[in-house]
Write an enzyme that holds these catalytic residues in place. Structure first.
Site, short mmCIF file in Angstrom:
data_model
loop_
_atom_site.label_atom_id
_atom_site.label_comp_id
_atom_site.label_asym_id
_atom_site.label_seq_id
_atom_site.Cartn_x
_atom_site.Cartn_y
_atom_site.Cartn_z
N LYS A 171 -8.58 9.07 2.27
CA LYS A 171 -9.53 8.26 1.51
C LYS A 171 -10.27 9.12 0.47
O LYS A 171 -10.70 10.24 0.76
CB LYS A 171 -10.55 7.63 2.47
CG LYS A 171 -11.63 6.80 1.80
CD LYS A 171 -11.07 5.54 1.20
CE LYS A 171 -12.18 4.71 0.54
NZ LYS A 171 -11.66 3.44 0.01
N ARG A 217 0.89 -1.18 0.00
CA ARG A 217 0.00 0.00 0.00
C ARG A 217 0.91 1.22 0.00
O ARG A 217 1.43 1.61 1.04
CB ARG A 217 -0.93 0.01 1.22
CG ARG A 217 -1.83 -1.21 1.42
CD ARG A 217 -2.90 -1.35 0.35
NE ARG A 217 -3.75 -0.20 0.19
CZ ARG A 217 -4.84 0.06 0.93
NH1 ARG A 217 -5.17 -0.75 1.91
NH2 ARG A 217 -5.59 1.13 0.69
N GLN A 268 -16.30 1.35 4.37
CA GLN A 268 -15.59 1.33 5.64
C GLN A 268 -16.27 2.20 6.69
O GLN A 268 -16.30 1.86 7.88
CB GLN A 268 -14.15 1.82 5.46
CG GLN A 268 -13.27 0.88 4.66
CD GLN A 268 -13.09 1.37 3.23
OE1 GLN A 268 -14.05 1.82 2.61
NE2 GLN A 268 -11.88 1.29 2.72
N ASP A 308 -3.96 9.71 5.74
CA ASP A 308 -3.00 8.65 5.44
C ASP A 308 -1.59 9.21 5.30
O ASP A 308 -0.62 8.54 5.62
CB ASP A 308 -3.41 7.92 4.16
CG ASP A 308 -4.56 6.97 4.41
OD1 ASP A 308 -4.29 5.80 4.68
OD2 ASP A 308 -5.72 7.41 4.38
#
Length: 326
Positions: A243, A91, A191, A232
């Site tokens: 996101k 990732r 999510q 992030d």
């Protein structure tokens, strides 16, 4: 009691056990990863998300040390480097994976190990230290963010089923603040609806789920006191990478004069600008057709404060973070 997602990656004698967030909370399925490659594939396939990959990489590096235990020292150390490269490539946008690898390798290199048993012990010590450091910094982050919120009201979130969320809720409780949460569903994996909302409900917080398309209307109606998300990655010039969908909410929050607080343990000093952040694209099979970006980038003009483990900072003055005492 901490919620389930606060302890969703565990090291055991037979491998790393990861709670499958793709089906949680409808099912509680634990995926056993026996090898480093198993861990890497679990992270790539989004078995674990949010803070989960950080812990998966920590314990995955311990598996790498186990796998290298019978090799000569030079070959074993090279094996760890290959495992680190494999895990951090899973990732690319979130730089916490690199931090997890560094936590383990720095301890390994500082111990002067000579045997396979000593190598595994050093890797385990590094992983445990990395685990505790992440949790401690998350607690500080939660406390600083809680101080910025009113005594009562509600906040809008997007995605964010993370220890940052857990620690914020705990800090709000300790401060006696009554804050409800409005959670976007967060496509394509939902999510927000499945993970964030479930965690909040588990912690006894007033929670409402809205569709992704409702965010601007909620902000316009004055139904929330702040937009609060994790990040992030945050660049040194104040761009918040989070996101996909965060940018639209941030723009709407700015238009309706609702503060946007972006939570991140620290800005990434290796990412001077947004151009230094690789944006992950995933297969269109997870959505409809064609690849799609998993993250978007919010410019600093739409960010009120970046809240770190050293307190809140103006997004245009993040260099001050590294001038603070370590």
């Amino acid at each position: 009691m901490l919620p389930v997602l606060a302890d969703s990656v565990r090291l055991a004698d037979d491998g790393v056990h990861i709670l499958d967030r793709r089906v949680f909370p409808a099912e509680r399925v634990w995926v056993r990863c026996r090898t480093v490659e198993d861990v890497a594939r679990a992270v790539e396939d989004m078995v674990t998300q949010s803070s989960g990959p950080y812990f998966a990489v920590l314990w995955g590096m311990v598996l790498a040390a186990r796998e290298a235990a019978d090799l000569e020292p030079a070959a074993a150390r090279a094996y760890l480097d290959r495992a680190a490269a494999r895990l951090t490539a899973t990732r690319r946008t979130n730089n916490h994976l690199r931090k997890a690898v560094r936590a383990v390798l720095s301890t390994v290199d500082d111990t002067g190990w000579r045997t396979g048993a000593e190598l595994e012990a050093a890797a385990l010590a590094g992983a445990r230290a990395g685990d505790e450091r992440y949790r401690t910094r998350s607690r500080l982050l939660g406390e600083f963010t809680a101080e910025l919120l009113p005594d009562s009201g509600s906040v809008l979130t997007h995605c964010w089923a993370d220890l940052y969320l857990v620690e914020l809720v705990l800090a709000l409780g300790r401060a006696g603040k009554r804050i409800g949460f409005v959670c976007t569903e967060t496509r394509p994996y939902l999510q927000g609806a499945r993970l964030t909302a479930a965690t909040l409900v588990e912690m006894g917080v007033d929670t409402r789920v809205i569709t992704d398309g409702m965010g601007a209307a909620v902000l316009a109606a004055g139904e929330v006191d702040a937009l609060v998300t994790a990040g992030d990655r945050v660049t040194m010039d104040g761009h918040v990478v989070n996101k996909i969908g965060t940018l639209g909410l941030a723009v709407a929050a700015h238009a309706f004069e609702v503060p946007f607080l972006a939570m991140v343990q620290a800005p990434d000093r290796n990412a001077a600008t947004a151009a230094d952040v690789p944006i992950e694209h995933r297969s269109g099979d997870e959505w409809l057709t064609g690849g799609y970006p998993v993250f978007d980038i919010t410019p600093p003009r739409f960010v009120t404060l970046v809240v770190t483990d050293r307190g809140p900072f103006d997004p245009r003055k993040l260099a001050d973070y590294y001038r603070e005492a370590p």
